[in-house]
Design an enzyme around this catalytic site. Structure first.
Site, PDB file in Angstrom:
ATOM      1  N   GLU A 132       0.832  -1.208   0.000  1.00  0.00           N
ATOM      2  CA  GLU A 132       0.000   0.000   0.000  1.00  0.00           C
ATOM      3  C   GLU A 132       0.869   1.262   0.000  1.00  0.00           C
ATOM      4  OE1 GLU A 132      -3.110   2.443   2.774  1.00  0.00           O
ATOM      5  OE2 GLU A 132      -3.129   0.252   3.008  1.00  0.00           O
ATOM      6  N   THR A 171      -3.740   2.914   5.378  1.00  0.00           N
ATOM      7  CA  THR A 171      -5.087   2.686   5.934  1.00  0.00           C
ATOM      8  C   THR A 171      -5.131   1.637   7.040  1.00  0.00           C
ATOM      9  OG1 THR A 171      -5.613   1.006   4.275  1.00  0.00           O
ATOM     10  CG2 THR A 171      -6.180   3.294   3.731  1.00  0.00           C
TER      11      THR A 171
END
Length: 314
Positions: A132, A171
């Site tokens: 990510e 996240t």
């Protein structure tokens, strides 16, 4: 059956699959239905060996990079997001690609790009090497985003202009760790722009809150998840900090050692956002072979989030 007293299970809720993971898996399944096998997937679609192996058996082929994919077969990008160069390369090769990036990760990409257009220098709070993070940093030219992993790094970071600074986050971080890093940055750079809405996703937050609720009552907390799953590893850390006497990450029921539970009266159980519920059920079945169980759910939130599928597979 053991002569030990019953084992009290506190079962975290929410646990397991989040909407982004559910959507990514559905995308691969639908692509296989629509286009037939093989469908190529760049990186693990989600960080869970059980899920990956099931999709492999259906005809998915997992690769590290696009150069391992033929031009004439569909390719799916994983839920973690990809650097901009990846879809650009796919378009240049006229490949059919389906982007399974979680919409909440895409939100971070959009934020980072907006800050860059507005002339701001960007700090990304996250873990080096995580897909990510690689995907988010790859949205912008090299040097536009600075990765910060710790409070110490936040305290030593020197921006070009303290008045032109913004931050975004991975996240799947620990909510508490991230808050400490943000606090350290904001103390030094009060003008730093923050996300309109928290970047740490609802599912990460909810799973951590559920573990915090059961950890102080637990002799041991088991988190079902993969060692390369950031949110699963964070749940183990959260459990220990929140007062569990011990916490362990297990990939499946096969990892359980009967001796772990000899002195355990109350056991907390949760699962990372990429772990299917059947793995939790297998763990409970295995535990029932060790001891008689009593099970109580510890619920801190209800989740009804659903993300639309991309048009290529909808």
């Amino acid at each position: 059956m053991s002569t030990l007293p019953p084992l009290h299970i506190l079962l975290a809720a929410p646990r397991g699959f989040c909407a982004g993971v559910d959507r990514a898996i559905q995308i691969v399944e639908r692509a296989l239905e629509r286009y037939g096998a093989p469908v190529y997937v760049r990186h693990e679609i989600v960080h869970n060996k059980h899920v990956v192996n099931r999709l492999k058996a259906m005809g998915a082929v997992f690769v590290k990079e696009l150069d391992e994919c033929p031009d004439d077969r569909p390719v799916v990008f994983s839920a973690h997001g990809v650097p901009k160069r990846v879809p650009e390369t796919a378009r240049a090769r006229n490949m059919l690609y389906v982007d399974a990036t979680c919409p909440l990760v895409s939100k971070v990409h959009v934020e980072a790009s907006r800050h860059h257009r507005n002339g701001l220098e960007i700090v990304l709070i996250g873990h080096a090497g995580h897909p990510e993070v690689i995907g988010t940093m790859g949205q912008l030219p090299e040097g536009a985003i600075h990765l910060i992993e710790t409070v110490e790094e936040a305290q030593s970071f020197t921006p070009r202009d303290p008045q032109k600074l913004a931050y975004v986050t991975q996240t799947t971080l620990s909510v508490d760790d991230t808050a400490a890093i943000v606090e350290a940055l904001q103390a030094r750079f009060p003008a730093m722009a923050a996300p309109h809405k928290e970047d740490i996703c609802y599912a990460t937050t909810n799973r951590q809150e559920a573990v915090k609720a059961l950890a102080p009552r637990s002799d041991l907390v088991l988190v079902v998840g993969a060692p390369n799953s950031s949110n699963s590893v964070r749940l183990v850390e959260v459990a220990k900090r929140a007062g569990a006497k011990n916490a362990r990450l297990v990939q499946s029921a096969a990892d359980l050692d009967r001796s772990w539970f000899d002195d355990v009266e109350t056991l907390g159980v949760s699962a990372g956002a990429s772990a299917p519920e059947e793995l939790v059920e297998d763990v409970l079945t295995q535990l029932a072979g060790f001891r008689k169980l009593t099970i109580a759910e510890v619920r801190v939130a209800s989740e009804d989030v659903v993300f639309k599928l991309p048009r290529e597979v909808a």
